[in-house]
Design a protein around this motif. Structure first.
Motif, PDB file in Angstrom:
ATOM      1  N   ILE A   1     -32.796  83.198 -43.003  1.00  0.00           N
ATOM      2  CA  ILE A   1     -33.832  82.444 -43.706  1.00  0.00           C
ATOM      3  C   ILE A   1     -34.618  83.367 -44.644  1.00  0.00           C
ATOM      4  CG2 ILE A   1     -36.012  81.205 -43.385  1.00  0.00           C
ATOM      5  CD1 ILE A   1     -34.748  79.922 -40.912  1.00  0.00           C
ATOM      6  N   THR A   2     -34.940  84.572 -44.180  1.00  0.00           N
ATOM      7  CA  THR A   2     -35.665  85.524 -45.018  1.00  0.00           C
ATOM      8  C   THR A   2     -34.849  85.909 -46.247  1.00  0.00           C
ATOM      9  OG1 THR A   2     -36.760  86.396 -43.070  1.00  0.00           O
ATOM     10  CG2 THR A   2     -36.797  87.769 -45.032  1.00  0.00           C
ATOM     11  N   SER A   3     -33.567  86.149 -46.062  1.00  0.00           N
ATOM     12  CA  SER A   3     -32.750  86.531 -47.218  1.00  0.00           C
ATOM     13  C   SER A   3     -32.557  85.364 -48.189  1.00  0.00           C
ATOM     14  CB  SER A   3     -31.403  87.101 -46.783  1.00  0.00           C
ATOM     15  OG  SER A   3     -30.754  86.238 -45.905  1.00  0.00           O
ATOM     16  N   ILE A   4     -32.527  84.143 -47.687  1.00  0.00           N
ATOM     17  CA  ILE A   4     -32.432  82.980 -48.585  1.00  0.00           C
ATOM     18  C   ILE A   4     -33.731  82.822 -49.384  1.00  0.00           C
ATOM     19  CG2 ILE A   4     -32.342  80.459 -48.621  1.00  0.00           C
ATOM     20  CD1 ILE A   4     -30.315  80.608 -46.344  1.00  0.00           C
ATOM     21  N   ILE A   5     -34.851  83.009 -48.700  1.00  0.00           N
ATOM     22  CA  ILE A   5     -36.137  82.848 -49.377  1.00  0.00           C
ATOM     23  C   ILE A   5     -36.334  83.925 -50.443  1.00  0.00           C
ATOM     24  CG2 ILE A   5     -38.644  83.023 -49.037  1.00  0.00           C
ATOM     25  CD1 ILE A   5     -38.209  81.576 -46.366  1.00  0.00           C
ATOM     26  N   THR A   6     -35.944  85.162 -50.139  1.00  0.00           N
ATOM     27  CA  THR A   6     -36.185  86.249 -51.091  1.00  0.00           C
ATOM     28  C   THR A   6     -35.239  86.191 -52.285  1.00  0.00           C
ATOM     29  OG1 THR A   6     -34.756  87.723 -49.817  1.00  0.00           O
ATOM     30  CG2 THR A   6     -37.124  87.808 -49.370  1.00  0.00           C
ATOM     31  N   VAL A   7     -34.120  85.515 -52.172  1.00  0.00           N
ATOM     32  CA  VAL A   7     -33.186  85.412 -53.310  1.00  0.00           C
ATOM     33  C   VAL A   7     -33.677  84.288 -54.180  1.00  0.00           C
ATOM     34  CG1 VAL A   7     -30.865  84.796 -53.991  1.00  0.00           C
ATOM     35  CG2 VAL A   7     -31.229  86.326 -52.073  1.00  0.00           C
TER      36      VAL A   7
END
Length: 66
Positions: free
Chosen positions: A60-66
Motif C-alpha cells: 500500500i505504501t509503495s502504491i501511494i508513493t508512486v
C-alpha cells in the motif's frame, strides 16, 4: 565489487540446505504423523498472518508513493 557478489552468492547457497531440510521434514511429518502435524497447524497460520501483516502495508505504501 567481486567480493560483494561472492558474499551474496555464498549466502544464497547457505540457505538452500535449511530450506530443503525444512521441506523434507514437513513432508515426513505430514506423511507419517498427520495428527501431530495437525496439532502444529497454528504455527503455519501464525507465520502466514505475520507475513501478510508485513507485506500489505509495504504494498500500500509503495502504491501511494508512486
Amino acid at each position: 565489487m567481486n567480493e560483494e557478489i561472492f558474499i551474496n552468492n555464498k549466502s544464497q547457497k547457505s540457505l538452500l540446505i535449511p530450506i530443503l531440510i525444512g521441506i523434507f521434514c514437513g513432508v515426513l511429518l505430514g506423511g507419517f504423523l498427520p495428527i501431530w502435524g495437525k496439532g502444529i497447524y497454528f504455527l503455519g497460520e501464525l507465520f502466514i498472518n505475520a507475513l501478510l501483516m508485513l507485506v500489505i502495508p509495504l504494498v500500500i505504501t509503495s502504491i501511494i508513493t508512486v
